[in-house]
Each structure stands twice: as structure tokens, then as C-alpha cells.
Design an enzyme around this catalytic site. Structure first.
Site, mmCIF file in Angstrom:
data_model
loop_
_atom_site.group_PDB
_atom_site.id
_atom_site.type_symbol
_atom_site.label_atom_id
_atom_site.label_comp_id
_atom_site.label_asym_id
_atom_site.label_seq_id
_atom_site.Cartn_x
_atom_site.Cartn_y
_atom_site.Cartn_z
ATOM 1 N N SER A 64 -9.646 2.450 2.850
ATOM 2 C CA SER A 64 -8.740 3.157 1.980
ATOM 3 C C SER A 64 -7.780 2.235 1.222
ATOM 4 O O SER A 64 -7.164 2.670 0.252
ATOM 5 C CB SER A 64 -7.920 4.160 2.801
ATOM 6 O OG SER A 64 -7.128 3.477 3.766
ATOM 7 N N SER A 120 -9.929 0.071 7.178
ATOM 8 C CA SER A 120 -9.381 0.058 5.812
ATOM 9 C C SER A 120 -8.696 -1.213 5.360
ATOM 10 O O SER A 120 -8.278 -1.302 4.205
ATOM 11 C CB SER A 120 -8.426 1.227 5.624
ATOM 12 O OG SER A 120 -9.178 2.392 5.432
ATOM 13 N N LYS A 129 0.868 -1.183 0.000
ATOM 14 C CA LYS A 129 0.000 0.000 0.000
ATOM 15 C C LYS A 129 0.894 1.219 0.000
ATOM 16 O O LYS A 129 1.888 1.277 0.736
ATOM 17 C CB LYS A 129 -0.889 -0.023 1.249
ATOM 18 C CG LYS A 129 -1.830 1.177 1.352
ATOM 19 C CD LYS A 129 -2.776 1.049 2.550
ATOM 20 C CE LYS A 129 -3.718 2.239 2.658
ATOM 21 N NZ LYS A 129 -4.648 2.120 3.800
HETATM 22 N N1 GLN Z 1 -13.075 4.954 6.392
HETATM 23 C C1 GLN Z 1 -12.341 5.399 7.534
HETATM 24 C C2 GLN Z 1 -11.866 6.805 7.299
HETATM 25 O O1 GLN Z 1 -12.185 7.354 6.326
HETATM 26 C C3 GLN Z 1 -11.213 4.460 7.835
HETATM 27 C C4 GLN Z 1 -10.004 4.648 7.016
HETATM 28 C C5 GLN Z 1 -8.872 3.774 7.427
HETATM 29 O O2 GLN Z 1 -9.053 2.782 8.120
HETATM 30 N N2 GLN Z 1 -7.684 4.144 6.999
HETATM 31 O O3 GLN Z 1 -11.181 7.384 8.091
#
Ligand code: GLN
Length: 486
Positions: free
Chosen positions: A149, A173, A74
Site C-alpha cells: 500500500s 506494504s 505516508k
Molecule cells: N497487501 C496486503 C493487504 O492488502 C498488505 C498491506 C499492508 O501491508 N499494509 O492487506
């Protein structure tokens, strides 16, 4: 070759039936032909150099189970050689002088870096539409989001472009994109995996973990990934564990907590059906279902969306055009340079979070918002401890619906935030959680869109989660399903 698990590929490499170079070339070819936008940076020359080094290690017999296996990271983990962008214009051309600990660990195990995976900007998002490099497409249905994400990581595994991927989970995420793409991912206990070299979003929540096809592969990856790191002050000092050790344990007598709050009115009927069918399968494997309550579930959304932006606003203050990253070309003085750099370098969602974060931390509001959120965070963690008195693991949906259409929630941040309802509390509590594929939606286009089962465990119970997931994958084939055309 691409349909094989890491475990199977490792056996072929060790038996010299394929070489690391052949394997790597095969995956590079698939990546080049893909139109999912799952990658932010590929460098074939560098990758093939690593492959040839792996072949030399194998020839010498100096191997680990992961030697010669390709992996993609990632683009939130910094890497030497490959650009490290965090999905942001701010870091569009950033080249790190060092590797993240996680990357270092995989390198020293003899893995080969295939490239960097697209993600929401600074890991903020639930659909991968917040990346400066454009949205990633869901390989099951290219008009759907892959989740976020870590959308690039999940999509690349689902489309069999890579056999292994790293991801990070701050509020879901790893689990949510794994669920939307029909692949397996585990977010370890907070502190298990080093955050050194993982570009920071919300430091008290961020945790790296693997995404792969199976729980067994995730266990192999976690063996290399987890471990104490003196360079991360919140890294937990524990002995190295073999996460594969319990994979085949029987599930007779396992108590599965089923939280009432995860099956409320917000849950789509088709997701509920798939998850309930998975629970039935577990009963067949000898487990019993226990009705439990996690009463503060609803509060996890406001609590998370105060705490995460607060930490983000502080972490992202380092991007000022002075140290590294983007700098505005034209400005009048220093303060104007800061303003223009940040205005140009950050995307909308990141700016929104910086504003919210700065607001809830500001004098006069700190007590009302930030402190209050911290107190409720504690109560959310307590809910789980109360629940674990009655059960060994907790199961439920990962996401209230299957993946939605690209663009559907793009202009509605709150709609995105609400979709995180079942993943945020695990992160706030710092607990480990998994997503494994357990079926598909129903009716029309939903029938092609995967559903994930969430498995949550108590602190440091990753081996248990992987065991529970692996047993299910031994009697079902959802994890072997592949999107058409891949
Ligand atoms: N969807 C959540 C956010 O927008 C989690 C994102 C994540 O876990 N990096 O913050």
C-alpha cells in the site's frame, strides 16, 4: 542533488555547501513537476518554514545526521498542518491536532516534511489502486502499478522526488512497493517503531519503517524512527541502537537460508533469475546458502486475510460520522447516519474487509475462522524459529512477479491477495524484513520493471539485515539505477 543519498546530503549540509532551504526548494520543484500522483497533500509554505528552522539549527551547530534532510510521510501517519487522509474519502479533509510519534521524532531530529504520500485506503492493497485519490504510477513504467500500500512512498523515492520516506507494512506494504519500484525498504520487528498516530489497519501487524535509496540511508532513518513509546501499548522497551554500527561487517561465513517454498511454481522465471543471481553475489561475498523449508508459507494467505480484516473491522468502527471525518449530509436518524456515512466514506476494498472481518469474528464463526487463524499464525512463527536454527538470515523474492499493469488486477481482490504470498508470513510472525533492488524482469515491458530481493531476519536483527543489504549495495549498482526521465 536528488541523486544523492541522505548520507551525502547530510555531509553537504554540515559543510554548509548547500542550505536546507535550497535542498527543500529543489525537491519541492521536482514534486510539483511530477505526474505520478504520489502525493495527497503538499503545503510549500509550511515546508519552507521548517527548512528555515533547520537552517537556523545548522547555523547554531545544533544538529543530528538528519538535520536539514527533507522527508515525506505516508498519509497514514497523522501530521499537524498537513491533512491526514489514509487515502480515504472518510478522512478527505481531516486535519490532526497532533503528530504521530514517528513524525515527532523526525521533526525533532530537524528533518523537513515535504508532504504526504498517497497510499491504498487505510493501507489495504497491493497495487495502490485502492486510494480515493487515484492510483499512483510506477516511475519505471507509468502503465504499471507501483505496488502497495505504500506506493506513493516507493514511487517518490524511485523518481527521486524525495530523499526519504516513511511507510508502513502490515503484510508487505514496505517491502512489496520497494521491490516494484527498485528502492530499499525495511520493515522492522513488530513493536520497534511506535504505532501512535499511525492510522490503524490491523494493530497486531502494523509496523512503520523507512524507504530510501540505500540500506545505509534506511539505517540512518531507523535510528530516529525506532524507540520505545509509552503511548503505544505494544511498543517494545529496548535501549536505543545505532543501526549503522554493523553496516561494514564482512559476510564471511554468513548462512543464508533459501526457503524451498519461495521458489515454487508460482514464481515468475525472470524474478527467480534475478534473485538467484543476487544469491550468487552473496556467495562471492563469503556467504553460504542453506536449503531450508517454511512449510506453512501457503497458509499465510488465508490466515492473514482472516486476521487482518478482523482487526480492521474493529479498528474502523471508529469512523461513524460522529467523532471526526466524513458525515453523510442527509439522513433520517442516528442509525441511518452511521449507515450512509460509512457507505459513502469507505471504498470497496475497505468495505469488503469490514464485512469479512465482522463475519469471522461473529458468534458461531469465531472458533472456526478467527481462532483457527490465530493458531496457525503461531505455527508460522514457529517455522521461522526452526529455520533460524540453521541460518542467520533468510532470502528469497519479495513478490512472485514484477509490477503488473495498472488495472490488471483491479477487479480481482483474490489475485491481489495471492501476490502477497512471500511477505505475509514475516508480518504474521512479527519479524523484520527488507527489500533491496537486485535486477529487472525479462522480455518486453518487464525488462524495465525492477525485482527486489527479500532479506528476513530474526527478531531485533535489523542491524544484521542492514549490514547484509549494505554489503551487497557496496558491490552492485541496482540501487543507483534510476527510471528514465527522472
Ligand atoms: N497487501 C496486503 C493487504 O492488502 C498488505 C498491506 C499492508 O501491508 N499494509 O492487506
Amino acid at each position: 542533488m536528488h541523486t544523492k543519498t541522505i548520507k551525502q546530503l547530510s555531509a553537504l549540509l554540515h559543510a554548509r555547501q548547500i542550505s536546507a532551504t535550497e535542498l527543500t526548494t529543489h525537491f519541492l520543484g521536482r514534486m510539483q513537476r511530477s505526474d505520478l500522483n504520489a502525493f495527497t497533500h503538499i503545503d510549500e509554505t509550511l515546508t519552507l518554514q521548517q527548512a528555515s528552522a533547520a537552517d537556523q539549527r545548522i547555523a547554531k551547530g545544533d544538529t543530528t545526521p538528519l538535520t536539514g534532510i527533507p522527508i515525506a510521510h505516508k498519509d497514514i501517519f497523522v501530521t499537524r498542518g498537513w491533512r491526514s487522509t489514509a487515502g480515504s474519502k472518510m478522512l478527505e479533509n481531516y486535519s490532526s491536532p497532533f503528530d504521530a510519534t514517528v513524525v515527532e521524532q523526525f521533526n525533532s531530529a530537524g528533518m523537513i516534511t515535504l508532504g504526504k504520500l498517497n497510499c491504498d485506503e487505510f493501507a489495504m492493497g497491493s497495487s495502490n489502486e485502492n486510494s480515493y485519490f487515484g492510483a499512483v504510477k510506477n516511475p519505471w513504467d507509468k502503465s504499471a502499478v507501483p505496488g502497495g500500500s505504500s506506493g506513493g512512498s516507493a514511487a517518490a523515492i524511485a523518481a527521486r522526488l524525495v530523499p526519504a520516506a516513511t511507510a508502513t507494512d502490515t503484510g508487505g506494504s514496505i517491502r512489496q512497493p520497494a521491490s516494484h519500484c527498485g528502492v530499499t525498504g525495511i520493515k522492522p520487528t513488530y513493536g520497534r517503531v511506535s504505532r501512535f498516530g499511525m492510522i490503524a489497519f490491523a494493530s497486531s501487524l502494523d509496523q512503520g519503517g523507512p524507504i530510501a535509496k540505500t540500506a545505509e540511508d534506511c539505517a540512518l532513518l531507523l535510528n530516529a524512527m525506532a524507540g520505545f513509546d509509552p503511548r503505544d501499548s505494544t511498543s517494545v522497551e529496548r535501549e536505543k541502537e545505532d543501526f549503522t554500527r554493523d553496516l561494514n561487517n564482512g559476510l564471511q561465513g554468513l548462512k543464508i537460508g533459501v526457503p524451498r517454498e519461495y521458489f515454487g511454481p508460482g514464481l515468475a522465471f525472470d524474478v527467480e533469475q534475478a534473485v538467484r543471481a543476487a544469491l550468487k553475489e552473496y556467495e562471492k561475498l563469503g556467504a553460504t546458502l542453506v536449503d531450508i523449508s517454511l512449510p506453512k508459507t501457503e497458509l499465510s494467505i488465508p490466515v492473514y486475510y482472516v486476521i487482518a480484516p478482523a482487526e480492521a473491522s474493529s479498528n474502523l468502527s471508529r469512523f461513524d460520522g460522529v467523532r471526526y471525518g466524513h458525515r453523510a449530509k442527509e439522513y433520517t436518524d442516528l442509525s441511518d447516519m452511521y449507515k450512509k456515512t460509512r457507505a459513502e466514506g469507505f471504498g470497496e476494498e475497505v468495505k469488503r474487509r469490514i464485512l469479512v472481518g465482522a463475519y469471522v469474528l461473529s458468534h458461531g464463526y469465531y472458533d472456526a475462522y478467527y481462532l483457527q487463524a490465530q493458531k496457525i499464525r503461531r505455527l508460522i512463527a514457529q517455522d521461522f524459529q526452526d529455520a533460524f536454527k540453521q541460518c542467520d538470515v533468510i532470502m528469497g523474492p519479495v513478490s512472485p512477479t514484477v509490477a503488473w499493469d495498472l488495472g490488471d488486477k483491479a477487479d480481482d481482490p483474490v489475485a491481489n491477495y495471492l501476490a502477497d504470498i512471500f511477505t505475509l508470513s514475516t508480518s504474521l510472525a512479527g519479524l523484520p524484513g527488507m527489500s533491496i533492488p537486485c535486477g529487472f524482469g525479462q522480455g518486453g515491458k518487464n525488462a524495465q520493471r525492477p525485482v527486489g530481493l527479500q532479506i528476513i531476519g530474526n527478531y531485533f536483527n535489523e542491524a544484521k539485515l542492514l549490514n547484509v543489504a549494505h554489503r551487497y549495495q557496496s558491490v552492485t549498482d541496482w540501487h543507483q539505477r534510476q527510471p528514465a526521465g527522472s
